[in-house]
Scaffold this active site. Structure first.
Site, mmCIF file in Angstrom:
data_model
loop_
_atom_site.group_PDB
_atom_site.id
_atom_site.type_symbol
_atom_site.label_atom_id
_atom_site.label_comp_id
_atom_site.label_asym_id
_atom_site.label_seq_id
_atom_site.Cartn_x
_atom_site.Cartn_y
_atom_site.Cartn_z
ATOM 1 C CB CYS A 1 -4.689 -1.011 -0.339
ATOM 2 S SG CYS A 1 -3.838 -1.852 1.017
ATOM 3 C CG HIS B 1 3.525 -3.773 7.343
ATOM 4 N ND1 HIS B 1 3.445 -3.035 6.204
ATOM 5 C CD2 HIS B 1 2.838 -3.088 8.277
ATOM 6 C CE1 HIS B 1 2.723 -1.945 6.446
ATOM 7 N NE2 HIS B 1 2.336 -1.959 7.693
ATOM 8 C CB CYS C 1 0.226 -7.266 1.435
ATOM 9 S SG CYS C 1 -0.160 -6.703 -0.226
ATOM 10 C CG HIS D 1 7.961 0.103 7.539
ATOM 11 N ND1 HIS D 1 7.336 -1.050 7.121
ATOM 12 C CD2 HIS D 1 6.982 1.026 7.671
ATOM 13 C CE1 HIS D 1 6.043 -0.820 6.981
ATOM 14 N NE2 HIS D 1 5.806 0.440 7.313
ATOM 15 C CD GLU E 1 6.958 -3.353 2.584
ATOM 16 O OE1 GLU E 1 6.010 -2.596 2.804
ATOM 17 O OE2 GLU E 1 7.592 -3.367 1.510
ATOM 18 C CB THR F 1 5.170 -2.100 -0.939
ATOM 19 O OG1 THR F 1 4.894 -1.985 0.463
ATOM 20 C CG2 THR F 1 5.551 -3.516 -1.281
ATOM 21 C CG ASN G 1 0.103 4.137 2.710
ATOM 22 O OD1 ASN G 1 -0.820 4.849 2.362
ATOM 23 N ND2 ASN G 1 -0.061 3.134 3.573
HETATM 24 S S1 SF4 Z 1 1.716 -3.455 -0.553
HETATM 25 FE FE1 SF4 Z 1 0.828 -2.402 1.215
HETATM 26 S S2 SF4 Z 1 -0.331 -0.741 0.293
HETATM 27 FE FE2 SF4 Z 1 0.073 -2.166 -1.358
HETATM 28 S S3 SF4 Z 1 -1.718 -3.526 -1.441
HETATM 29 FE FE3 SF4 Z 1 -0.196 -4.475 -0.067
HETATM 30 S S4 SF4 Z 1 -0.747 -3.788 1.988
HETATM 31 FE FE4 SF4 Z 1 -1.759 -2.416 0.531
#
Ligand code: SF4
Length: 283
Positions: A12, A72, A94, A122, A124, A160, A218
């Site tokens: 991604c 994360h 991200c 997790h 994140e 997310t 995911n």
């Molecule tokens: S939130 Fe996670 S899955 Fe979505 S773009 Fe960011 S890293 Fe990728």
């Protein structure tokens, strides 16, 4: 054999950004460590390590190093601590995770109890929790939601990689717990898109390979969606594939988690092709 490959496949945008930042720092600074696995895919991590981007595994706190915060994110106090030890910090969180962290902070500062819906362990979720500080409450399942004490102002953010279907019931229950409730749907659109396609795929094929790390939230979720409807295998390495699975099968599906490299899809296709003539269709 027809192979239906779900698009988008491979990394991604968030994973691509994290990896390209790590590569850039390696090139310009010569040495770089990641704080925890940069992404949840062992194959990618092995490849990064081969190229010199290592995970800081040492028990001690690094000093004077170049450190990357993983996709994360990390608890912000941890990042502050690393800075105090003279490390240079490069943030590969991200942007979509960063947004959830900022929302948790915003809600805390504005007097809301901050409910974070996601997997408690997790990375994140742990990073988001740090921004909610003492106002944060982790909600992993409906029982956690039942236990939430009523509060006048409640704010909700979501990990997310969750799926709306799974959190909907939790959120409906929380609606009964406060007078003012703000819900931020922070589920990543790239994740949602793959989840929707997984459902479509499950009605099209006889067997599905879900490609990605076993530690990837995911990817596991895609597996869980698919396995309800169709025989499904979660594959991390080529060696896990048993060619017998494909006997008498005409329609095979392939879908990837967001931290699975495109190169792994190509390897799997090559392997399948050595046993069966393939007709590739993009979904
Ligand atoms: S939130 Fe996670 S899955 Fe979505 S773009 Fe960011 S890293 Fe990728």
């Amino acid at each position: 054999m027809r192979v239906y490959l779900v698009t988008p496949y491979g990394w991604c945008s968030g994973v691509k950004k994290s990896i390209s930042l790590a590569e850039k720092i390696l090139q310009t600074k010569g040495e770089v460590y990641t704080l925890g696995a940069l992404v949840h895919n062992p194959k990618v991590i092995e490849d990064l390590e081969r190229r010199g981007i290592k995970i800081w595994n040492n028990e001690s706190i690094p000093e004077g190093k170049k450190l990357i915060v993983r996709a994360h994110g990390l608890p912000y106090k941890e990042v502050e601590k690393y800075k105090e030890y003279g490390n240079e910090i490069y943030d590969a969180t991200c942007p979509l995770v960063k947004r959830v962290q900022k929302l948790a902070e915003f809600l805390r500062k504005n007097g809301y109890k901050v409910l974070i819906v996601g997997e408690k362990k997790h990375p994140e979720v742990i990073s988001i929790m740090s921004y909610a500080e003492e106002k944060g409450v982790l909600i992993e399942n409906i029982n956690d939601a039942i236990m939430v004490e009523p509060f006048p102002k409640i704010g909700i953010v979501i990990q997310t990689t969750q799926s709306w279907e799974e959190v909907e019931e939790i959120i409906k229950l929380i609606l009964t717990k406060g007078k003012e409730i703000r819900i931020f749907n922070t589920i990543c659109p790239e994740v949602e898109k793959r989840q929707k396609k997984a459902k479509i795929l499950s009605e099209m094929v006889e067997l599905v390979l879900v490609l990605g790390g076993k530690n990837s939230a995911n990817t596991r979720r895609l597996y869980n969606i698919l396995v309800k409807n169709v025989p499904t295998y979660h594959i991390e390495n080529l060696e896990e594939i048993d060619m017998e699975w494909f006997n008498n099968k005409q329609k095979i599906g392939i879908i990837t988690g967001t931290s699975t490299p495109e190169s792994f899809v190509e390897e799997v296709l090559r392997l399948l092709e050595t046993h069966h003539p393939l007709e590739l269709h993009l979904v």
